[in-house]
Write a protein that holds these residues in place. Structure first.
Motif, short mmCIF file in Angstrom:
data_model
loop_
_atom_site.label_atom_id
_atom_site.label_comp_id
_atom_site.label_asym_id
_atom_site.label_seq_id
_atom_site.Cartn_x
_atom_site.Cartn_y
_atom_site.Cartn_z
N ALA A 1 -84.61 -1.50 -57.68
CA ALA A 1 -83.74 -2.71 -58.52
C ALA A 1 -82.53 -2.84 -57.53
CB ALA A 1 -83.41 -2.23 -59.90
N VAL A 2 -81.98 -1.86 -57.39
CA VAL A 2 -80.74 -1.86 -56.42
C VAL A 2 -81.06 -2.29 -54.97
CG1 VAL A 2 -78.96 -0.60 -55.40
CG2 VAL A 2 -79.61 0.20 -57.74
N HIS A 3 -81.98 -2.01 -54.34
CA HIS A 3 -82.39 -2.25 -53.20
C HIS A 3 -82.66 -3.62 -52.91
CE1 HIS A 3 -82.29 1.94 -51.84
NE2 HIS A 3 -82.16 1.61 -50.34
N GLY A 4 -83.29 -4.13 -54.17
CA GLY A 4 -83.93 -5.78 -54.12
C GLY A 4 -85.19 -5.71 -53.40
N ALA A 5 -85.03 -6.97 -52.57
CA ALA A 5 -86.58 -7.46 -52.00
C ALA A 5 -86.76 -6.18 -50.63
CB ALA A 5 -86.24 -8.57 -51.19
N ILE A 6 -85.69 -5.75 -50.03
CA ILE A 6 -85.92 -5.03 -49.00
C ILE A 6 -86.56 -3.52 -49.18
CG2 ILE A 6 -83.76 -3.73 -48.95
CD1 ILE A 6 -83.65 -3.75 -45.85
N GLY A 7 -86.52 -3.16 -50.65
CA GLY A 7 -87.11 -1.90 -50.85
C GLY A 7 -88.60 -1.77 -51.03
N VAL A 8 -89.02 -2.97 -51.25
CA VAL A 8 -90.58 -2.90 -51.30
C VAL A 8 -91.32 -3.15 -50.03
CG1 VAL A 8 -90.49 -3.52 -53.65
CG2 VAL A 8 -90.54 -5.57 -51.91
N GLU B 1 -92.73 -2.40 -46.15
CA GLU B 1 -93.32 -1.11 -45.61
C GLU B 1 -92.62 -0.71 -44.59
OE1 GLU B 1 -97.37 0.10 -43.01
OE2 GLU B 1 -97.02 -1.84 -43.80
N GLU B 2 -91.79 -1.59 -43.80
CA GLU B 2 -90.82 -0.89 -42.82
C GLU B 2 -89.70 -0.16 -43.10
OE1 GLU B 2 -93.07 -4.67 -41.79
OE2 GLU B 2 -91.71 -4.01 -43.38
N TYR B 3 -89.12 -0.34 -44.53
CA TYR B 3 -88.22 0.28 -45.27
C TYR B 3 -88.72 1.49 -45.57
CZ TYR B 3 -83.43 0.90 -47.08
OH TYR B 3 -82.17 1.36 -47.49
N ASP B 4 -88.03 2.94 -45.29
CA ASP B 4 -88.54 4.14 -45.38
C ASP B 4 -88.31 4.36 -47.28
OD1 ASP B 4 -88.62 4.56 -42.95
OD2 ASP B 4 -86.73 5.71 -42.63
N THR C 1 -90.61 6.87 -52.89
CA THR C 1 -90.86 6.62 -54.28
C THR C 1 -92.31 6.32 -54.70
OG1 THR C 1 -90.80 3.98 -53.70
CG2 THR C 1 -88.72 5.07 -54.44
N ARG C 2 -93.37 6.46 -53.43
CA ARG C 2 -94.70 6.66 -53.72
C ARG C 2 -95.07 7.90 -53.86
NH1 ARG C 2 -97.44 6.58 -49.64
NH2 ARG C 2 -96.34 5.90 -47.95
N ARG C 3 -94.33 8.78 -53.24
CA ARG C 3 -94.38 10.39 -53.81
C ARG C 3 -93.98 10.65 -55.00
NH1 ARG C 3 -94.83 9.89 -48.24
NH2 ARG C 3 -95.77 11.64 -47.31
N LEU C 4 -92.85 10.18 -55.42
CA LEU C 4 -92.49 10.14 -56.77
C LEU C 4 -93.47 9.79 -57.91
CD1 LEU C 4 -88.64 8.86 -56.96
CD2 LEU C 4 -89.53 11.26 -56.68
N HIS C 5 -94.05 8.80 -57.77
CA HIS C 5 -95.44 8.32 -58.56
C HIS C 5 -96.57 9.33 -58.58
CE1 HIS C 5 -93.26 4.87 -60.35
NE2 HIS C 5 -93.13 4.52 -59.29
N GLU C 6 -96.80 9.53 -57.25
CA GLU C 6 -98.22 10.51 -56.94
C GLU C 6 -97.56 11.91 -57.45
OE1 GLU C 6 -99.58 11.60 -52.79
OE2 GLU C 6 -100.50 9.51 -53.64
#
Length: 326
Positions: free
Chosen positions: A268-275, A277-280, A285-290
């Motif tokens: 939410a804080v990162h906005g569009a950039i956060g989703v 693939e290029e941004y780390d 966050t994928r690991r958090l869910h996994e």
């Protein structure tokens, strides 16, 4: 000392580019060899057996460090597996822990194994015994989630395995504890990235971190990260080299519960950039869910905790927690 030492290797070998390459199907040989050759696989092995004899409490910070670099190989699981195989010679290569083992007339199946796509061996619990299963003989089925290294492994009837008596019940406990620590490390990384972005990103002439709405979200994230970290670290205060059941249950429950709001606020804080693939950010966050569901989500471990609370003579929940993690 060990955390600082392994971080020096990770800075060179476990870069975001290296993590992406392994997730895309690249060979993990360079990263794994650098870690194995440095002796980190035997951190919990007694000194008499050629290991470091590391106290369990010191392993926590090592696991946090691994998570902060998005470790794409089962190093944490391999360390735990060697500790569980007390007295037995562990095979070379990557070992992971199976969350479950199903045995039927057709063979054996370990569903949704962390790093099952890479591991050369799988350590599973069969009642009170341990089974060491060869990864190269398994049929691996990926989850279909992009970048995920989780896989379901299946073996036909008659597959040769190594059976070790005892410690079967400790697989789930160690799996919960180490994933709680990994969650804590990944959450710290996500928080650091979110805080830095909020301070750097400017809108309407000032950083977005100056806006009260953003400050509220980051404050909530900080509360979740700290609570999860305290619970996770408490699971590694055992006197032996294996974590205790209830402290591990509390750790995994609290860390898994925190994973969803931490990931949500970060994006939410990162906005569009956060989703993108290029941004780390997505690496973590994928690991958090996994890792939230690996070896049981909060719902699974809340049941264990609830049963213990009902059987306890402690006058209140706070007293129960204090006596459990003391």
């Amino acid at each position: 000392m060990f955390a600082e030492a392994i971080e020096q290797i990770l800075k060179l070998k476990c870069t975001p580019a290296a993590v992406r390459a392994i997730e895309a199907g690249g060979a993990p040989t360079a990263l794994w060899t650098a870690i194995a050759d440095a002796g980190f696989l035997e951190m919990l092995t007694p000194e008499a057996a050629g290991g470091a004899g590391l106290p369990l409490a010191e392993l926590y910070q090592v696991l946090v460090t691994l998570a902060r670099y998005g470790m794409p190989v089962p190093l944490a699981q391999s360390i735990a597996a060697r500790a569980l195989m007390q007295g037995a010679e562990a095979p070379a290569g990557m070992i992971t822990l199976a969350p479950a083992l199903r045995i039927t007339s057709a063979g054996m199946t370990c569903p949704l194994v962390p790093f099952g796509a890479l591991a050369e061996h799988v350590l599973a619990a069969d009642g009170e015994d341990l089974l060491l299963l060869p990864g190269d003989c398994a049929v691996r089925t990926a989850t279909g989630v992009r970048g995920s290294l989780v896989a379901t492994l299946a073996w036909k009837t008659g597959q040769e395995t190594l059976r070790l008596p005892g410690q079967g019940g400790a697989v789930a406990v160690f799996g919960a504890a180490l994933h709680a620590a990994l969650l804590a490390g990944a959450m710290h990384k996500v928080f650091d990235m979110t805080l830095a972005y909020a301070n750097d990103r400017r809108q309407f002439g000032k950083s977005i971190g100056k806006f009260q709405a953003i400050q509220h979200q980051i404050s909530e994230m900080a509360e979740q990260v700290v609570a999860a970290s305290i619970a996770a670290e408490a699971a590694f205060q055992s006197d032996g080299n294996l974590p205790a059941l209830l402290s591990s249950a509390i750790a995994k429950s609290r860390a898994s519960e925190a994973a969803v709001p931490v990931a949500s606020i970060a994006h939410a804080v990162h906005g569009a950039i956060g989703v993108t693939e290029e941004y780390d950010l997505q690496l973590y966050t994928r690991r958090l869910h996994e890792w939230r569901i690996a070896h049981g989500s909060e719902a699974c471990w809340n049941h264990v905790i609830g049963q213990a609370v009902l059987a306890s003579t402690a006058p209140g929940i706070s007293d129960f927690v204090r006596s459990t993690v003391a």
